[in-house]
Design a protein around this motif. Sequence first.
Motif, PDB file in Angstrom:
ATOM      1  N   ALA A   9       0.649  -1.176   0.114  1.00 16.39           N
ATOM      2  CA  ALA A   9      -0.093  -0.114   0.092  1.00 16.39           C
ATOM      3  C   ALA A   9       0.720   1.320  -0.089  1.00 16.39           C
ATOM      4  O   ALA A   9       0.534   2.308  -0.646  1.00 16.39           O
ATOM      5  N   ILE A  10       1.874   1.300   0.510  1.00 17.57           N
ATOM      6  CA  ILE A  10       2.894   2.421   0.790  1.00 17.57           C
ATOM      7  C   ILE A  10       3.657   2.484  -0.585  1.00 17.57           C
ATOM      8  O   ILE A  10       4.065   3.670  -1.028  1.00 17.57           O
ATOM      9  N   LEU A  11       4.269   1.354  -0.886  1.00 13.21           N
ATOM     10  CA  LEU A  11       4.931   1.483  -2.064  1.00 13.21           C
ATOM     11  C   LEU A  11       4.535   1.476  -3.613  1.00 13.21           C
ATOM     12  O   LEU A  11       5.272   1.672  -4.552  1.00 13.21           O
ATOM     13  N   LYS A  12       3.227   1.628  -3.407  1.00  8.85           N
ATOM     14  CA  LYS A  12       2.709   1.098  -4.751  1.00  8.85           C
ATOM     15  C   LYS A  12       2.886   2.508  -5.723  1.00  8.85           C
ATOM     16  O   LYS A  12       2.840   2.669  -6.790  1.00  8.85           O
ATOM     17  N   LYS A  13       3.160   3.770  -4.969  1.00 12.73           N
ATOM     18  CA  LYS A  13       3.237   5.176  -5.670  1.00 12.73           C
ATOM     19  C   LYS A  13       4.726   5.128  -6.113  1.00 12.73           C
ATOM     20  O   LYS A  13       5.069   6.307  -6.923  1.00 12.73           O
ATOM     21  N   GLY A  14       5.990   4.444  -5.652  1.00 11.23           N
ATOM     22  CA  GLY A  14       6.965   4.306  -6.374  1.00 11.23           C
ATOM     23  C   GLY A  14       7.939   5.098  -5.468  1.00 11.23           C
ATOM     24  O   GLY A  14       9.163   5.091  -5.749  1.00 11.23           O
ATOM     25  N   PHE A  15       7.427   5.599  -4.542  1.00  9.50           N
ATOM     26  CA  PHE A  15       8.279   6.478  -3.462  1.00  9.50           C
ATOM     27  C   PHE A  15       7.725   6.646  -2.002  1.00  9.50           C
ATOM     28  O   PHE A  15       6.485   6.297  -2.118  1.00  9.50           O
ATOM     29  N   VAL A  16       8.481   7.066  -1.142  1.00  6.86           N
ATOM     30  CA  VAL A  16       7.870   7.204   0.211  1.00  6.86           C
ATOM     31  C   VAL A  16       8.458   8.622   0.889  1.00  6.86           C
ATOM     32  O   VAL A  16       9.463   8.965   0.444  1.00  6.86           O
ATOM     33  N   ASN A  17       7.464   9.156   1.958  1.00  5.30           N
ATOM     34  CA  ASN A  17       8.061  10.391   2.385  1.00  5.30           C
ATOM     35  C   ASN A  17       8.778   9.963   3.664  1.00  5.30           C
ATOM     36  O   ASN A  17       8.874   8.817   4.024  1.00  5.30           O
ATOM     37  N   LYS A  18       9.209  11.064   4.318  1.00  7.77           N
ATOM     38  CA  LYS A  18      10.172  10.616   5.388  1.00  7.77           C
ATOM     39  C   LYS A  18       9.543   9.902   6.618  1.00  7.77           C
ATOM     40  O   LYS A  18       9.946   8.945   7.112  1.00  7.77           O
ATOM     41  N   ASN A  19       8.176  10.025   6.838  1.00  7.48           N
ATOM     42  CA  ASN A  19       7.358   9.283   8.032  1.00  7.48           C
ATOM     43  C   ASN A  19       7.290   7.848   7.393  1.00  7.48           C
ATOM     44  O   ASN A  19       7.461   6.988   8.353  1.00  7.48           O
ATOM     45  N   GLU A  20       6.957   7.817   6.288  1.00  6.00           N
ATOM     46  CA  GLU A  20       6.800   6.245   5.778  1.00  6.00           C
ATOM     47  C   GLU A  20       8.223   5.519   5.826  1.00  6.00           C
ATOM     48  O   GLU A  20       8.174   4.425   6.208  1.00  6.00           O
ATOM     49  N   PHE A  21       9.206   6.290   5.432  1.00  5.26           N
ATOM     50  CA  PHE A  21      10.586   5.525   5.390  1.00  5.26           C
ATOM     51  C   PHE A  21      11.018   5.213   6.936  1.00  5.26           C
ATOM     52  O   PHE A  21      11.393   4.170   7.168  1.00  5.26           O
ATOM     53  N   VAL A  22      10.798   6.255   7.841  1.00  2.00           N
ATOM     54  CA  VAL A  22      11.023   5.887   9.112  1.00  2.00           C
ATOM     55  C   VAL A  22      10.104   4.906   9.540  1.00  2.00           C
ATOM     56  O   VAL A  22      10.794   4.016  10.446  1.00  2.00           O
ATOM     57  N   ASP A  23       8.863   4.738   9.391  1.00  2.00           N
ATOM     58  CA  ASP A  23       8.000   3.740   9.904  1.00  2.00           C
ATOM     59  C   ASP A  23       8.485   2.284   9.464  1.00  2.00           C
ATOM     60  O   ASP A  23       8.339   1.381  10.058  1.00  2.00           O
ATOM     61  N   ILE A  24       9.086   2.281   8.434  1.00  2.00           N
ATOM     62  CA  ILE A  24       9.430   0.942   7.540  1.00  2.00           C
ATOM     63  C   ILE A  24      10.659   0.588   8.310  1.00  2.00           C
ATOM     64  O   ILE A  24      10.753  -0.520   8.811  1.00  2.00           O
ATOM     65  N   LEU A  25      11.796   1.471   8.419  1.00  4.28           N
ATOM     66  CA  LEU A  25      12.795   0.938   9.058  1.00  4.28           C
ATOM     67  C   LEU A  25      12.662   0.770  10.587  1.00  4.28           C
ATOM     68  O   LEU A  25      13.034  -0.321  11.166  1.00  4.28           O
ATOM     69  N   LYS A  26      11.819   1.330  11.056  1.00  8.40           N
ATOM     70  CA  LYS A  26      11.607   1.115  12.844  1.00  8.40           C
ATOM     71  C   LYS A  26      10.887  -0.225  12.713  1.00  8.40           C
ATOM     72  O   LYS A  26      11.257  -1.109  13.562  1.00  8.40           O
ATOM     73  N   GLY A  27       9.758  -0.430  11.899  1.00  9.69           N
ATOM     74  CA  GLY A  27       9.122  -1.686  12.100  1.00  9.69           C
ATOM     75  C   GLY A  27      10.004  -2.965  11.536  1.00  9.69           C
ATOM     76  O   GLY A  27       9.937  -4.092  12.262  1.00  9.69           O
ATOM     77  N   GLU A  28      10.917  -2.746  10.479  1.00 13.05           N
ATOM     78  CA  GLU A  28      11.673  -3.683  10.313  1.00 13.05           C
ATOM     79  C   GLU A  28      12.981  -4.088  11.303  1.00 13.05           C
ATOM     80  O   GLU A  28      13.088  -5.144  11.679  1.00 13.05           O
ATOM     81  N   TYR A  29      13.360  -2.826  11.865  1.00 15.90           N
ATOM     82  CA  TYR A  29      14.565  -3.052  13.032  1.00 15.90           C
ATOM     83  C   TYR A  29      13.723  -3.857  14.210  1.00 15.90           C
ATOM     84  O   TYR A  29      14.397  -4.931  14.903  1.00 15.90           O
ATOM     85  N   SER A  30      12.560  -3.553  14.524  1.00 22.69           N
ATOM     86  CA  SER A  30      11.976  -3.890  15.761  1.00 22.69           C
ATOM     87  C   SER A  30      11.558  -5.450  15.645  1.00 22.69           C
ATOM     88  O   SER A  30      11.295  -6.153  16.432  1.00 22.69           O
ATOM     89  N   SER A  31      11.294  -5.747  14.021  1.00 27.95           N
ATOM     90  CA  SER A  31      11.053  -7.254  14.146  1.00 27.95           C
ATOM     91  C   SER A  31      11.959  -8.247  13.620  1.00 27.95           C
ATOM     92  O   SER A  31      12.006  -9.352  13.299  1.00 27.95           O
ATOM     93  N   ARG A  32      13.376  -7.682  13.841  1.00 27.28           N
ATOM     94  CA  ARG A  32      14.440  -8.632  13.203  1.00 27.28           C
ATOM     95  C   ARG A  32      14.732  -9.851  14.050  1.00 27.28           C
ATOM     96  O   ARG A  32      14.302 -10.113  15.138  1.00 27.28           O
TER      97      ARG A  32
END
Length: 142
Positions: free
Chosen positions: A119-142
């Motif tokens: 849902a986030i990536l279908k537009k081909g880019f992300v804004n800062k909040n989306e980028f931070v959310d993805i990195l946070k989510g991936e880091y916490s689920s590692r």
Amino acid sequence: MASSLLEKLFQNNPHLNEIQKDQIQETLQYLEKHKISLLFEELLSQLIFEMSNQPRKTLLDALKNHKNQQFFDTTDYEVIFEHFDTFNDKTVKINSIIQGLQIIGITKSEEELNQKYIAILKKGFVNKNEFVDILKGEYSSR
């Protein structure tokens, strides 16, 4: 990192007997089970990120606090985003997400990210909040 290095070193080594091969396989399974490679990647990422004048102390402190502390906080993720936002248009493409994840010690393919964050990536880019959310989510689920 460590387990793949061991695999490369010992894979198809003609000088190993079956017992040694079994021991190596057992070691690799142990490293994988306990996510030791991930821990080393996180420690190395933290060390590079901080560029401390006392790297041993930094590593020891990180290990002592590993259970209780996240190495990265929101500000760190924002700095990573700003590094990739070279045109200052407040957006980055998926390859920047992949590289940002690598900086924090996480390896994900474009396909994996597209499946998880369709849902986030279908537009081909992300804004800062989306980028931070993805990195946070991936880091916490590692």
